[in-house]
Scaffold this motif. Structure first.
Motif, mmCIF file in Angstrom:
data_model
loop_
_atom_site.group_PDB
_atom_site.id
_atom_site.type_symbol
_atom_site.label_atom_id
_atom_site.label_comp_id
_atom_site.label_asym_id
_atom_site.label_seq_id
_atom_site.Cartn_x
_atom_site.Cartn_y
_atom_site.Cartn_z
ATOM 1 N N LEU A 118 2.136 84.918 48.539
ATOM 2 C CA LEU A 118 1.233 84.547 49.628
ATOM 3 C C LEU A 118 1.921 83.792 50.757
ATOM 4 O O LEU A 118 1.501 83.878 51.915
ATOM 5 C CB LEU A 118 0.095 83.674 49.081
ATOM 6 C CG LEU A 118 -1.013 84.373 48.296
ATOM 7 C CD1 LEU A 118 -1.921 83.334 47.646
ATOM 8 C CD2 LEU A 118 -1.824 85.283 49.213
ATOM 9 N N ILE A 119 2.943 83.030 50.426
ATOM 10 C CA ILE A 119 3.583 82.190 51.449
ATOM 11 C C ILE A 119 4.078 83.055 52.598
ATOM 12 O O ILE A 119 4.832 84.011 52.414
ATOM 13 C CB ILE A 119 4.752 81.379 50.843
ATOM 14 C CG1 ILE A 119 4.202 80.302 49.897
ATOM 15 C CG2 ILE A 119 5.585 80.727 51.950
ATOM 16 C CD1 ILE A 119 5.278 79.547 49.129
ATOM 17 N N SER A 120 3.608 82.707 53.770
ATOM 18 C CA SER A 120 3.966 83.450 54.973
ATOM 19 C C SER A 120 4.857 82.587 55.847
ATOM 20 O O SER A 120 4.408 81.595 56.429
ATOM 21 C CB SER A 120 2.690 83.845 55.742
ATOM 22 O OG SER A 120 3.014 84.505 56.940
ATOM 23 N N ALA A 121 6.121 82.935 55.924
ATOM 24 C CA ALA A 121 7.055 82.203 56.779
ATOM 25 C C ALA A 121 6.818 82.623 58.232
ATOM 26 O O ALA A 121 5.790 83.196 58.567
ATOM 27 C CB ALA A 121 8.481 82.488 56.333
ATOM 28 N N ASP A 122 7.753 82.365 59.081
ATOM 29 C CA ASP A 122 7.607 82.721 60.497
ATOM 30 C C ASP A 122 7.733 84.232 60.660
ATOM 31 O O ASP A 122 8.830 84.796 60.651
ATOM 32 C CB ASP A 122 8.683 82.008 61.318
ATOM 33 C CG ASP A 122 8.511 82.266 62.812
ATOM 34 O OD1 ASP A 122 7.523 82.923 63.190
ATOM 35 O OD2 ASP A 122 9.359 81.808 63.577
ATOM 36 N N LEU A 123 6.579 84.888 60.790
ATOM 37 C CA LEU A 123 6.552 86.339 60.907
ATOM 38 C C LEU A 123 6.200 86.793 62.315
ATOM 39 O O LEU A 123 5.730 87.912 62.526
ATOM 40 C CB LEU A 123 5.557 86.926 59.899
ATOM 41 C CG LEU A 123 5.861 86.640 58.417
ATOM 42 C CD1 LEU A 123 4.767 87.210 57.537
ATOM 43 C CD2 LEU A 123 7.222 87.204 58.027
ATOM 44 N N GLY A 124 6.417 85.920 63.276
ATOM 45 C CA GLY A 124 6.154 86.289 64.662
ATOM 46 C C GLY A 124 4.733 85.958 65.080
ATOM 47 O O GLY A 124 3.981 85.308 64.356
ATOM 48 N N ARG A 160 11.567 75.298 49.826
ATOM 49 C CA ARG A 160 11.157 76.037 51.019
ATOM 50 C C ARG A 160 10.842 75.124 52.196
ATOM 51 O O ARG A 160 10.543 75.600 53.292
ATOM 52 C CB ARG A 160 9.928 76.893 50.714
ATOM 53 C CG ARG A 160 10.161 78.031 49.731
ATOM 54 C CD ARG A 160 8.839 78.658 49.339
ATOM 55 N NE ARG A 160 8.990 79.822 48.453
ATOM 56 C CZ ARG A 160 8.978 81.080 48.856
ATOM 57 N NH1 ARG A 160 8.853 81.362 50.147
ATOM 58 N NH2 ARG A 160 9.098 82.077 47.998
ATOM 59 N N GLY A 161 10.839 73.827 51.976
ATOM 60 C CA GLY A 161 10.503 72.893 53.037
ATOM 61 C C GLY A 161 9.029 72.884 53.385
ATOM 62 O O GLY A 161 8.655 72.542 54.517
ATOM 63 N N LEU A 162 8.169 73.248 52.420
ATOM 64 C CA LEU A 162 6.721 73.250 52.629
ATOM 65 C C LEU A 162 6.100 72.042 51.931
ATOM 66 O O LEU A 162 6.460 71.718 50.793
ATOM 67 C CB LEU A 162 6.087 74.516 52.063
ATOM 68 C CG LEU A 162 6.135 75.783 52.915
ATOM 69 C CD1 LEU A 162 5.552 76.947 52.115
ATOM 70 C CD2 LEU A 162 5.365 75.600 54.220
ATOM 71 N N PRO A 163 5.144 71.373 52.567
ATOM 72 C CA PRO A 163 4.509 70.215 51.937
ATOM 73 C C PRO A 163 3.441 70.619 50.929
ATOM 74 O O PRO A 163 2.826 71.688 51.030
ATOM 75 C CB PRO A 163 3.891 69.461 53.119
ATOM 76 C CG PRO A 163 3.626 70.514 54.138
ATOM 77 C CD PRO A 163 4.724 71.536 53.977
ATOM 78 N N LEU A 164 3.226 69.744 49.976
ATOM 79 C CA LEU A 164 2.191 69.913 48.964
ATOM 80 C C LEU A 164 1.075 68.911 49.211
ATOM 81 O O LEU A 164 1.330 67.718 49.398
ATOM 82 C CB LEU A 164 2.787 69.691 47.570
ATOM 83 C CG LEU A 164 1.818 69.654 46.382
ATOM 84 C CD1 LEU A 164 1.119 70.996 46.209
ATOM 85 C CD2 LEU A 164 2.572 69.269 45.101
ATOM 86 N N HIS A 165 -0.153 69.401 49.246
ATOM 87 C CA HIS A 165 -1.326 68.534 49.287
ATOM 88 C C HIS A 165 -1.933 68.495 47.894
ATOM 89 O O HIS A 165 -2.149 69.531 47.279
ATOM 90 C CB HIS A 165 -2.371 69.061 50.285
ATOM 91 C CG HIS A 165 -3.692 68.357 50.177
ATOM 92 N ND1 HIS A 165 -4.769 68.899 49.500
ATOM 93 C CD2 HIS A 165 -4.092 67.147 50.625
ATOM 94 C CE1 HIS A 165 -5.788 68.049 49.566
ATOM 95 N NE2 HIS A 165 -5.403 66.983 50.240
ATOM 96 N N LEU A 166 -2.202 67.296 47.393
ATOM 97 C CA LEU A 166 -2.797 67.121 46.081
ATOM 98 C C LEU A 166 -4.215 66.587 46.224
ATOM 99 O O LEU A 166 -4.419 65.478 46.713
ATOM 100 C CB LEU A 166 -1.966 66.150 45.235
ATOM 101 C CG LEU A 166 -2.583 65.699 43.904
ATOM 102 C CD1 LEU A 166 -2.811 66.887 42.982
ATOM 103 C CD2 LEU A 166 -1.697 64.655 43.231
ATOM 104 N N ASP A 167 -5.184 67.411 45.837
ATOM 105 C CA ASP A 167 -6.555 66.944 45.701
ATOM 106 C C ASP A 167 -6.670 66.362 44.298
ATOM 107 O O ASP A 167 -6.937 67.076 43.334
ATOM 108 C CB ASP A 167 -7.543 68.105 45.904
ATOM 109 C CG ASP A 167 -8.996 67.683 45.701
ATOM 110 O OD1 ASP A 167 -9.239 66.503 45.365
ATOM 111 O OD2 ASP A 167 -9.879 68.538 45.855
#
Length: 341
Positions: A118-124, A160-167
């Motif tokens: 699902l992770i979508s990097a910079d795809l334009g 990947r340098g993506l942050p995690l949000h924890l509920d």
């Protein structure tokens, strides 16, 4: 009435009320309420973060936390039945311009393969970019389940340098049930929220934690959304009391939930698996019976038992500090009789 609809239905104990009435207070919008400040510092310390922000609800804490990680026009990934996408009334889209995409997994669990896909990097300029991933621990609609691939996901996102949000509305339950410190979960997230008015029994409030800069921005957005408050120390005192008195006792709620699950499993085999009830939420599937969930809820109410549904065939029972073992056993036996006839 024995009320097992949610762990939000508890009422302050005499000791908690005494703490509230004796709390020193000030104007929190000016940062001058000493009890609020102490609560925020205490929770941030417990969760391994620099700073905290006291909010009126867990939903508001999540709105502020997600917004801190995702800009308008970006997306957050989460499980399909997660609270942020199912039970916050579209707030992240309506208020913050943030969309969600979801994966589906049994009991709301993390599924690394699906998340990677699902992770979508910079795809334009034609595709929404993934800004963060959100995880609910424990997972409410998953039946109070603990996320067992949590560290693996955190490692993946770090790479990947993506942050995690924890509920972490019920993170206290996850910690008590797993034996892992709260910070071992929350410190892996860039922003994390915890609720004081669920299992811990406070009447109001959640806390968002993160870096000092993240919380500074969240404080601005809290005020911008009209949610600044003044002498909130009377409420923060309840949270501090809950932290001091009501965490370890969550093990009692977990034992009561397993007791309920065992009774229901005997009455309606296959409706629930007691060994999979990890914390304080029991989800019972009535699809193999002739009963609807709504029908059982109505019948139980007439017998003095309040429970809820999470779908046409699924019952939800939640244990808490105002429902001792005897009450939980009575409720379970009543519901068991109703589903077995």
């Amino acid at each position: 009435m024995i009320d097992l609809r949610s762990d939000t239905v508890t009422r302050p104990s005499a000791g908690m009320l005494a703490a509230m009435t004796s709390a020193p207070v000030g104007d929190d919008v000016y940062g001058e309420d000493p009890t609020v400040n102490r609560l925020e510092e205490t929770v941030a310390g417990l969760l391994g973060h620099e700073a905290g922000l006291f909010t009126v609800t867990g939903s508001l804490a999540n709105i502020l936390g997600v917004r801190a990680l995702a800009a308008p026009g970006t997306e957050v990934l989460c499980e399909a039945s997660a609270h942020i996408t199912r039970a916050e009334l579209g707030a992240h889209a309506a208020l913050s311009g943030i969309t969600t995409r979801t994966w589906s997994a049994p009991a709301g669990q993390i599924d690394l393969e699906q998340i990677r896909a699902l992770i979508s990097a910079d795809l334009g300029p034609y595709f929404v970019g993934t800004a963060a991933v959100s995880v609910e621990n424990t997972h409410n609609f998953g039946g109070g389940t603990i996320q067992h691939a949590y560290d693996a996901l955190a490692d993946e996102l770090d790479s990947r340098g993506l942050p995690l949000h924890l509920d972490g509305a019920r993170l206290w339950n996850a910690s008590v049930a797993s034996g892992l410190p709260l910070a071992s979960y929350a410190s892996r997230a860039t922003a994390a929220s915890v609720c004081l008015s669920k299992g811990l029994g406070a009447p109001v409030g959640s806390v968002l934690v993160g870096s000092a800069e993240l919380i500074r921005e969240a404080r601005i957005w809290r005020k911008r959304l009209g949610a600044g408050w003044r002498q909130a120390g009377v409420l923060a005192a309840a949270g501090l009391y809950a932290l001091e008195h009501n965490i370890d006792r969550l093990a009692e709620d977990h034992a009561n939930a397993r007791l309920i699950a065992e009774i229901l499993a005997d009455a309606a085999p296959g409706s629930v698996k007691p060994d999979q009830v990890e914390t304080n939420i029991v989800i019972a599937d009535l699809s193999a019976t002739t009963h609807s969930a709504a029908g059982i809820v109505a019948a139980a109410k007439s017998e003095g038992i309040l429970i809820s549904t999470v779908g046409p065939t699924h019952l939800r029972l939640v244990t808490h500090l105002d429902a001792p073992t005897a009450a939980c056993r009575t409720a379970a036996q009543t519901v068991a009789h109703l589903v077995s006839v």
